[in-house]
Design an enzyme around this catalytic site. Structure first.
Site, PDB file in Angstrom:
ATOM      1  N   ARG A  81       0.858  -1.184   0.000  1.00  0.00           N
ATOM      2  CA  ARG A  81       0.000   0.000   0.000  1.00  0.00           C
ATOM      3  C   ARG A  81       0.896   1.237   0.000  1.00  0.00           C
ATOM      4  O   ARG A  81       2.078   1.166   0.337  1.00  0.00           O
ATOM      5  CB  ARG A  81      -0.908   0.019   1.230  1.00  0.00           C
ATOM      6  CG  ARG A  81      -1.836  -1.186   1.369  1.00  0.00           C
ATOM      7  CD  ARG A  81      -2.670  -1.064   2.638  1.00  0.00           C
ATOM      8  NE  ARG A  81      -3.613  -2.174   2.784  1.00  0.00           N
ATOM      9  CZ  ARG A  81      -3.388  -3.265   3.512  1.00  0.00           C
ATOM     10  NH1 ARG A  81      -2.227  -3.403   4.157  1.00  0.00           N
ATOM     11  NH2 ARG A  81      -4.304  -4.216   3.617  1.00  0.00           N
ATOM     12  N   LYS A 105      -1.954  -1.917   8.113  1.00  0.00           N
ATOM     13  CA  LYS A 105      -3.072  -1.289   8.815  1.00  0.00           C
ATOM     14  C   LYS A 105      -3.122  -1.773  10.257  1.00  0.00           C
ATOM     15  O   LYS A 105      -2.910  -2.948  10.538  1.00  0.00           O
ATOM     16  CB  LYS A 105      -4.384  -1.624   8.107  1.00  0.00           C
ATOM     17  CG  LYS A 105      -4.548  -0.953   6.751  1.00  0.00           C
ATOM     18  CD  LYS A 105      -5.896  -1.260   6.153  1.00  0.00           C
ATOM     19  CE  LYS A 105      -6.111  -0.516   4.836  1.00  0.00           C
ATOM     20  NZ  LYS A 105      -7.432  -0.821   4.238  1.00  0.00           N
ATOM     21  N   HIS A 176      -2.311   1.811  -5.761  1.00  0.00           N
ATOM     22  CA  HIS A 176      -3.204   0.684  -5.481  1.00  0.00           C
ATOM     23  C   HIS A 176      -3.482  -0.135  -6.732  1.00  0.00           C
ATOM     24  O   HIS A 176      -3.756  -1.336  -6.647  1.00  0.00           O
ATOM     25  CB  HIS A 176      -4.513   1.179  -4.868  1.00  0.00           C
ATOM     26  CG  HIS A 176      -4.959   0.342  -3.704  1.00  0.00           C
ATOM     27  ND1 HIS A 176      -4.264   0.274  -2.516  1.00  0.00           N
ATOM     28  CD2 HIS A 176      -6.021  -0.492  -3.565  1.00  0.00           C
ATOM     29  CE1 HIS A 176      -4.887  -0.554  -1.684  1.00  0.00           C
ATOM     30  NE2 HIS A 176      -5.940  -1.035  -2.291  1.00  0.00           N
ATOM     31  N   ARG A 179      -0.802  -2.579  -6.708  1.00  0.00           N
ATOM     32  CA  ARG A 179      -1.089  -3.616  -5.705  1.00  0.00           C
ATOM     33  C   ARG A 179      -2.082  -4.638  -6.277  1.00  0.00           C
ATOM     34  O   ARG A 179      -1.888  -5.845  -6.145  1.00  0.00           O
ATOM     35  CB  ARG A 179      -1.651  -2.961  -4.449  1.00  0.00           C
ATOM     36  CG  ARG A 179      -2.090  -3.919  -3.340  1.00  0.00           C
ATOM     37  CD  ARG A 179      -2.476  -3.109  -2.108  1.00  0.00           C
ATOM     38  NE  ARG A 179      -3.273  -3.840  -1.160  1.00  0.00           N
ATOM     39  CZ  ARG A 179      -2.778  -4.607  -0.180  1.00  0.00           C
ATOM     40  NH1 ARG A 179      -1.474  -4.743  -0.053  1.00  0.00           N
ATOM     41  NH2 ARG A 179      -3.592  -5.213   0.672  1.00  0.00           N
ATOM     42  N   HIS A 202      -3.988  -9.209   4.179  1.00  0.00           N
ATOM     43  CA  HIS A 202      -5.416  -9.433   4.382  1.00  0.00           C
ATOM     44  C   HIS A 202      -5.626 -10.309   5.612  1.00  0.00           C
ATOM     45  O   HIS A 202      -4.768 -11.120   5.970  1.00  0.00           O
ATOM     46  CB  HIS A 202      -6.031 -10.124   3.159  1.00  0.00           C
ATOM     47  CG  HIS A 202      -6.108  -9.250   1.958  1.00  0.00           C
ATOM     48  ND1 HIS A 202      -6.327  -9.730   0.684  1.00  0.00           N
ATOM     49  CD2 HIS A 202      -5.988  -7.898   1.820  1.00  0.00           C
ATOM     50  CE1 HIS A 202      -6.345  -8.730  -0.179  1.00  0.00           C
ATOM     51  NE2 HIS A 202      -6.139  -7.611   0.487  1.00  0.00           N
ATOM     52  N   TYR A 212     -10.274 -11.085  -5.972  1.00  0.00           N
ATOM     53  CA  TYR A 212      -9.497 -11.239  -7.202  1.00  0.00           C
ATOM     54  C   TYR A 212      -9.871 -12.409  -8.113  1.00  0.00           C
ATOM     55  O   TYR A 212      -9.546 -12.371  -9.288  1.00  0.00           O
ATOM     56  CB  TYR A 212      -8.005 -11.341  -6.861  1.00  0.00           C
ATOM     57  CG  TYR A 212      -7.464 -10.087  -6.243  1.00  0.00           C
ATOM     58  CD1 TYR A 212      -7.288  -8.931  -7.014  1.00  0.00           C
ATOM     59  CD2 TYR A 212      -7.144 -10.024  -4.897  1.00  0.00           C
ATOM     60  CE1 TYR A 212      -6.811  -7.759  -6.444  1.00  0.00           C
ATOM     61  CE2 TYR A 212      -6.668  -8.851  -4.318  1.00  0.00           C
ATOM     62  CZ  TYR A 212      -6.501  -7.731  -5.108  1.00  0.00           C
ATOM     63  OH  TYR A 212      -6.034  -6.571  -4.543  1.00  0.00           O
TER      64      TYR A 212
END
Length: 219
Positions: A81, A105, A176, A179, A202, A212
């Site tokens: 990110r 995150k 992004h 990514r 994730h 995806y």
């Protein structure tokens, strides 16, 4: 319309909870089904051309070209990110530069593998920092501006936009997108969802698949 329905549900729940109405009146009204947004990504053939150009730019004697080519390469090869890339310090790499500790995150840390060709570009970039005397004494950041301080998010964003535009990418051009490109190409090349979800940061593999697999099934 779905946002308006959500607001109305909350409002009427409040009215029912406070005794202003006798019963819930919104429970029979369902949200509209919406089509899933497909993440934007760069096709593999287009990405190959961009990587070839980055390879040429990384051999430039000008620090900015070496740095910018590595920025795009790390986004694409590690699935980072924007904030994660800007936050990389030079000591976040393992001793042999085959792995990178990423702070994601919620300050969650994960280890991302570094491919051998990317490792060589990182070492070349670090050599250029030393050779050109770019870094100020106490700065630990990997990516630096011309004054030797940590690069800004806006500079990185503009760098990616410029590189993707030069590479002929249509539509959205952002970190992004790279990514998403990394994740899409990884799945199509056989990387399993559990491994990929760990690299991306994730919380579970099902989220990665949900995001995806509908993209890769059309490739």
């Amino acid at each position: 319309m779905n946002r308006e329905l959500s607001s109305l549900r909350s409002f009427f729940r409040y009215l029912h909870r406070t005794g202003r109405i006798d019963k819930e009146v919104m429970y029979r009204i369902h949200a509209l089904k919406t089509s899933r947004r497909i993440p934007a990504f760069v096709p593999s053939t287009r990405m190959e051309g961009i990587l070839d150009e980055l390879d040429r730019e990384s051999e430039s004697p000008e620090f900015k070209f070496v740095r910018n080519s590595l920025i795009v390469l790390l986004f694409y090869s590690c699935g980072l990110r924007l904030a994660e890339l800007v936050g990389i310090d030079r000591d976040d790499f393992s001793g042999d530069y085959t792995a990178l500790k990423v702070r994601g995150k919620g300050d969650k840390e994960r280890i991302v593998p570094i491919l051998p060709p990317v490792r060589e570009k990182i070492l070349h970039y670090l050599d250029e920092i030393d050779r050109q005397g770019i870094c100020i004494s106490k700065e630990k950041a990997l990516f630096l501006n011309q004054q030797g301080k940590r690069i800004s998010r806006s500079t990185v964003y503009r760098t990616v936009q410029s590189q993707l535009r030069q590479g002929g990418v249509q539509g959205k051009k952002s970190p992004h997108v790279l990514r998403h490109t990394f994740a899409t190409h990884a799945l199509t090349s056989g990387v399993d969802a559990k491994t990929l979800s760990g690299i991306l940061g994730h919380t579970n593999a099902s989220f990665t698949l949900d995001t995806y697999t509908h993209v890769t099934s059309d490739m």
